[in-house]
Structure formats: structure tokens, C-alpha cells
Design an enzyme around this catalytic site. Structure first.
Site, mmCIF file in Angstrom:
data_model
loop_
_atom_site.group_PDB
_atom_site.id
_atom_site.type_symbol
_atom_site.label_atom_id
_atom_site.label_comp_id
_atom_site.label_asym_id
_atom_site.label_seq_id
_atom_site.Cartn_x
_atom_site.Cartn_y
_atom_site.Cartn_z
ATOM 1 N N GLY A 60 41.694 43.109 29.367
ATOM 2 C CA GLY A 60 41.401 44.375 30.022
ATOM 3 C C GLY A 60 40.253 45.093 29.339
ATOM 4 N N THR A 237 35.393 30.276 38.367
ATOM 5 C CA THR A 237 34.473 30.142 37.239
ATOM 6 C C THR A 237 34.564 28.724 36.680
ATOM 7 O OG1 THR A 237 36.141 31.040 35.727
ATOM 8 C CG2 THR A 237 34.560 32.585 36.676
ATOM 9 N N GLY A 270 34.398 34.479 29.668
ATOM 10 C CA GLY A 270 34.965 34.755 30.985
ATOM 11 C C GLY A 270 35.143 36.241 31.229
ATOM 12 N N ASP A 271 35.565 36.964 30.193
ATOM 13 C CA ASP A 271 35.716 38.412 30.316
ATOM 14 C C ASP A 271 34.361 39.102 30.473
ATOM 15 O OD1 ASP A 271 38.427 38.018 29.998
ATOM 16 O OD2 ASP A 271 38.416 38.493 27.859
#
Length: 324
Positions: A60, A237, A270-271
Site C-alpha cells: 500500500g 505484469t 511491481g509496486d
């Protein structure tokens, strides 16, 4: 309609301008504990590592910081423990220009931790997380952030918090005409169908697509099932191979990314993609060109694998302004 940024929610011009650039991230906050070694140990084996450091993480908070560094007006909804780690994380987010008014402090709980092993010869990683206060983030906490969500143009959430909390966040986003994005990580089988129905853009890697769809196969097979479950816009992805953009009634588009010669650490890439995507979507005053947005997000994420750490590898706007 769910999962269809090609049919955006209609806003008045004043609403669009007021919301433009505002992103709210509802999700997890973790302190990273990182150990680096040339290779991963085998089962039962003890090896010497080359480096140890701690940093800030969480699926997050990571995209939240990435979006803030790119110049987004960013808010975070989450929970930390009443401990030194939580205090330092809140200070860190404030220093990154993140609105932390809806990050709650839970007495008697520890701030979440992520133990990360990094294999220096490949840059690959293995991660074990202890959720701590993240598991105590409630739907009521998210409801208290309704005004923040209402003022945003994009809401991005993740499965590192409880599914019912994810659903509350997505439903609040849809209620207020906010574009909803779900990074379905870590993937959970038998996901509540309402979560997918309230998601405009679903982000998965190939493994996550298999788990959520409940079937084995490559992205062509799994995303077809996900579309049947209610998702009309899906981004798969593919790491160093970029991503695939799948939209209803259109051919899937493979979007390549920059090839990085010297991969140092893939943790958090990825974040970084999710944060870049959120920033780029929120920056649009008109219907988004998802092909271009995904391409830019892939490029921005690829830059991060050339540096060690998670948020420490994320560039600031002045470093990448030519790519935005």
C-alpha cells in the site's frame, strides 16, 4: 460500469479539475528487513550474507510513495502499531508529502514487518511478511476516510489487507465516481466476486492471475476467466517483459519495457508500476490512453531495479520528468 475506463464516470469540469492529480491508496504498511546474499540458502542450510539494511515497504505504502515522488497529490489510508517503527514510518510519509490523516495508530499492535532475502547474483527476492497492525485496519477505518476518497480521482488498493476492507474501499470509490484500481497481490483464491465487480482496472502477474481465476495456464487462459468474472480491463505484469493490457472487445496489447543490463534488486518494482499507473491516471483530465499510460508506467518501474532497496530505489520527479 466495472472495469471500463473506456467509459469513464462523467464529471463536471469543476469536479474534474478539483479531483485531478489526487490519488488515495488504501493498503498495507510494512517495515522492510533486508538481507543480501550471493545466492539463496537451500533448505536447512546456513550461509553468509553480504549486506543487511532496513527500509520502508508495504504494497500500500510503496506505490503511494512512488506516486508522491512523481508529483501526485497523494493520501494514504492504513494502520501502524503504536511503536517506534510506526512513529518513524509516519514521519517518513509526511516527509514524502503524503497526506497521513487517515493512517491510524493501533495500541497493543506491532507495525507490519517484511523479511526480505535478496539474491545478489540475480537480483531476485523472497519475502515473508508479518501483518501486525495491517490486519486490524477495518471497514470502519476506511469509512472514516470517505471525504478523502470522495476528493480523489483514483483509488488504488491491494490484497495485503483484509478482503472486506478492500471491498469497502472499492465500493466507496465507485459511490463517488472515483476510478478504482486493484493490485491483486498477494493473490487469494475464492475472492469475493464483488471485489472484481467494483474494480475498474485489475493488476495481476501471471501467478496471481492463476490463483484468482482458479485455473492453470498462461495469461491468455486466466484473463479470459477473469473477464467472465466481471473484469473488463486487466493488466498482466510480466517483469522484464513489460505488461499485457487486456480491454473488452479489443485485442490484447503486449507492451514491452526498457531492458535493464545491470539488475540489482527487483524488490518493489511491481509496486513502482502500480504507483506510476495511479499517478498517470490521476493526471489525465480527459479519457486516459491506457496503452501510453501502461508503457510509461513500465518504463518508470524498470528504472527502479537498478538500485537496491524498495522505496530507496524510487526516482523523484526531476530525475524522470522527461518520461512523464
Amino acid at each position: 460500469k466495472p472495469c471500463s475506463p473506456r467509459q469513464p464516470v462523467e464529471l463536471t469540469r469543476s469536479q474534474t479539475m478539483e479531483k485531478k492529480g489526487r490519488i488515495v491508496f488504501v493498503g498495507s504498511i510494512f517495515k522492510d528487513i533486508v538481507t543480501v546474499s550471493e545466492r539463496f540458502p537451500r533448505a536447512g542450510e546456513t550461509i553468509f550474507g553480504s549486506e543487511f539494511f532496513m527500509g520502508y515497504g508495504g504494497k500500500g505504502a510503496n506505490p503511494c510513495v512512488m506516486a508522491a515522488r512523481l508529483g501526485g497529490k497523494v493520501a494514504m489510508v492504513g494502520k501502524v502499531g503504536k511503536d517506534e517503527t510506526g512513529d518513524s514510518y509516519l514521519e517518513h510519509l509526511n516527509n514524502e508529502n503524503v497526506d497521513t490523516r487517515n493512517i491510524y495508530v493501533e495500541k497493543g499492535a506491532s507495525t507490519g514487518t517484511a523479511t526480505i532475502l535478496v539474491e545478489s547474483s540475480t537480483g531476485e527476492n523472497k519475502i515473508v511478511i508479518v501483518a501486525g497492525a495491517n490486519n486490524l485496519l477495518s471497514s470502519q477505518d476506511v469509512m472514516k476516510a470517505e471525504q478523502t476518497i470522495q476528493e480523489s480521482s483514483v483509488l488504488s488498493t491491494v490484497l495485503e489487507i483484509r478482503p472486506e476492507v478492500v471491498l469497502t474501499a472499492l465500493q466507496l470509490g465507485k459511490k463517488h465516481g472515483v476510478l478504482t484500481v486493484l493490485n491483486a497481490a498477494p493473490a487469494k483464491p475464492n475472492l469475493d466476486p464483488k471485489i472484481l465487480e467494483n474494480t475498474d482496472i485489475l493488476i495481476v502477474n501471471q501467478t496471481e492471475a492463476e490463483i484468482i481465476s482458479g485455473i492453470t495456464g498462461d495469461w491468455r487462459v486466466t484473463t479470459k476467466k477473469l473477464q467472465e468474472l466481471g473484469c473488463r480491463t486487466i493488466i498482466v505484469t510480466l517483469g522484464s517483459e513489460g505488461a499485457v493490457l487486456i480491454q473488452q472487445n479489443q485485442q490484447p496489447q503486449h507492451i514491452p519495457t526498457l531492458k535493464v543490463k545491470d539488475v540489482v534488486d527487483t524488490t518493489g518494482a511491481g509496486d513502482a508500476f502500480v504507483g506510476s499507473l495511479g499517478y498517470l491516471l490521476a493526471s489525465c483530465s480527459e479519457e486516459p490512453d491506457l496503452n501510453q499510460i501502461v508503457k510509461k508506467a513500465c518504463t518508470l518501474a524498470s528504472i527502479t531495479v537498478g538500485k537496491k532497496g524498495t522505496q530507496t530505489s524510487y526516482p523523484r520527479r526531476e530525475e524522470v520528468e522527461h518520461l512523464l
